[in-house]
Design a protein around this motif. Structure first.
Motif, PDB file in Angstrom:
ATOM      1  N   LEU A   1       0.826  -1.215   0.000  1.00 39.26           N
ATOM      2  CA  LEU A   1       0.000   0.000   0.000  1.00 39.26           C
ATOM      3  C   LEU A   1       0.858   1.262   0.000  1.00 39.26           C
ATOM      4  N   LEU A   2       1.931   1.254   0.744  1.00 43.56           N
ATOM      5  CA  LEU A   2       2.831   2.405   0.770  1.00 43.56           C
ATOM      6  C   LEU A   2       3.477   2.622  -0.606  1.00 43.56           C
ATOM      7  N   SER A   3       3.848   1.548  -1.271  1.00 43.09           N
ATOM      8  CA  SER A   3       4.429   1.667  -2.618  1.00 43.09           C
ATOM      9  C   SER A   3       3.419   2.207  -3.620  1.00 43.09           C
ATOM     10  N   ILE A   4       2.183   1.776  -3.514  1.00 43.91           N
ATOM     11  CA  ILE A   4       1.132   2.278  -4.415  1.00 43.91           C
ATOM     12  C   ILE A   4       0.887   3.761  -4.170  1.00 43.91           C
ATOM     13  N   LEU A   5       0.805   4.159  -2.908  1.00 47.95           N
ATOM     14  CA  LEU A   5       0.569   5.571  -2.597  1.00 47.95           C
ATOM     15  C   LEU A   5       1.721   6.456  -3.080  1.00 47.95           C
ATOM     16  N   LEU A   6       2.938   6.027  -2.849  1.00 49.97           N
ATOM     17  CA  LEU A   6       4.078   6.830  -3.284  1.00 49.97           C
ATOM     18  C   LEU A   6       4.255   6.786  -4.796  1.00 49.97           C
ATOM     19  N   GLY A   7       3.919   5.673  -5.413  1.00 51.65           N
ATOM     20  CA  GLY A   7       4.040   5.559  -6.863  1.00 51.65           C
ATOM     21  C   GLY A   7       2.961   6.322  -7.606  1.00 51.65           C
ATOM     22  N   ALA A   8       1.831   6.586  -6.953  1.00 50.28           N
ATOM     23  CA  ALA A   8       0.745   7.323  -7.607  1.00 50.28           C
ATOM     24  C   ALA A   8       1.143   8.760  -7.900  1.00 50.28           C
ATOM     25  N   SER A   9       2.104   9.279  -7.181  1.00 56.85           N
ATOM     26  CA  SER A   9       2.517  10.667  -7.426  1.00 56.85           C
ATOM     27  C   SER A   9       3.230  10.801  -8.773  1.00 56.85           C
ATOM     28  N   PHE A  10       3.756   9.711  -9.323  1.00 54.81           N
ATOM     29  CA  PHE A  10       4.425   9.781 -10.619  1.00 54.81           C
ATOM     30  C   PHE A  10       3.438   9.976 -11.763  1.00 54.81           C
TER      31      PHE A  10
ATOM     32  N   ARG B   1       1.378  12.336 -11.949  1.00 51.80           N
ATOM     33  CA  ARG B   1       1.331  13.782 -12.171  1.00 51.80           C
ATOM     34  C   ARG B   1       2.689  14.353 -12.545  1.00 51.80           C
ATOM     35  N   TYR B   2       3.673  13.516 -12.685  1.00 52.11           N
ATOM     36  CA  TYR B   2       5.040  13.938 -12.998  1.00 52.11           C
ATOM     37  C   TYR B   2       5.146  14.222 -14.489  1.00 52.11           C
ATOM     38  N   ARG B   3       5.579  15.417 -14.837  1.00 47.44           N
ATOM     39  CA  ARG B   3       5.735  15.792 -16.243  1.00 47.44           C
ATOM     40  C   ARG B   3       7.192  16.121 -16.515  1.00 47.44           C
ATOM     41  N   LEU B   4       7.701  15.551 -17.571  1.00 47.60           N
ATOM     42  CA  LEU B   4       9.087  15.762 -17.939  1.00 47.60           C
ATOM     43  C   LEU B   4       9.206  17.063 -18.721  1.00 47.60           C
ATOM     44  N   GLN B   5      10.080  17.922 -18.300  1.00 46.62           N
ATOM     45  CA  GLN B   5      10.294  19.215 -18.954  1.00 46.62           C
ATOM     46  C   GLN B   5      11.530  19.104 -19.843  1.00 46.62           C
ATOM     47  N   ASP B   6      11.332  19.257 -21.151  1.00 45.66           N
ATOM     48  CA  ASP B   6      12.470  19.128 -22.055  1.00 45.66           C
ATOM     49  C   ASP B   6      12.735  20.405 -22.843  1.00 45.66           C
ATOM     50  N   ASP B   7      12.091  21.491 -22.476  1.00 45.42           N
ATOM     51  CA  ASP B   7      12.343  22.768 -23.128  1.00 45.42           C
ATOM     52  C   ASP B   7      13.619  23.373 -22.541  1.00 45.42           C
TER      53      ASP B   7
END
Length: 108
Positions: free
Chosen positions: A34-43, A45-51
């Motif tokens: 459960l802790l891994s799922i909760l912490l992994g859910a934040s990824f 919303r993670y957006r890679l910035q390549d500008d």
């Protein structure tokens, strides 16, 4: 003396921890998942910035101001622009040069 006291304390502490884990195995098996799922859910919303301009140039730098001025005065339709050297901003563009092997003439 101190070694025996430390050994006895650690032994009894780990014995109690073993009893706790043994009495509640579902809790100790599901908590890391459960802790891994909760912490992994934040990824999600993670957006890679390549500008590169956004990453390395300050917000109000002279280069950004001049680029916006040039883009406003000389707009370029980049979808129809074929020459890479005429583009004002770098993007996902590339060049491919194809040549045939050898130097002989095709007709002769």
């Amino acid at each position: 003396m101190l070694r025996q006291l430390l050994h006895r304390g650690l032994r009894s502490g780990f014995y109690r921890l073993g009893l706790l884990i043994g009495n509640h195995p579902v809790l100790f098996a599901s908590a890391p998942v459960l802790l891994s799922i909760l912490l992994g859910a934040s990824f999600s919303r993670y957006r890679l910035q390549d500008d590169m301009e956004y990453l390395f140039a300050p917000r109000h730098s002279l280069a950004k101001i001049e680029r916006s001025l040039v883009n406003s005065l000389f707009p370029v339709n980049q979808s129809k622009q074929r020459l890479y050297s005429h583009l004002q901003s770098p993007g996902p563009y590339g060049r491919l040069l194809i040549t045939r092997r050898g130097n002989r003439n095709r007709n002769g």
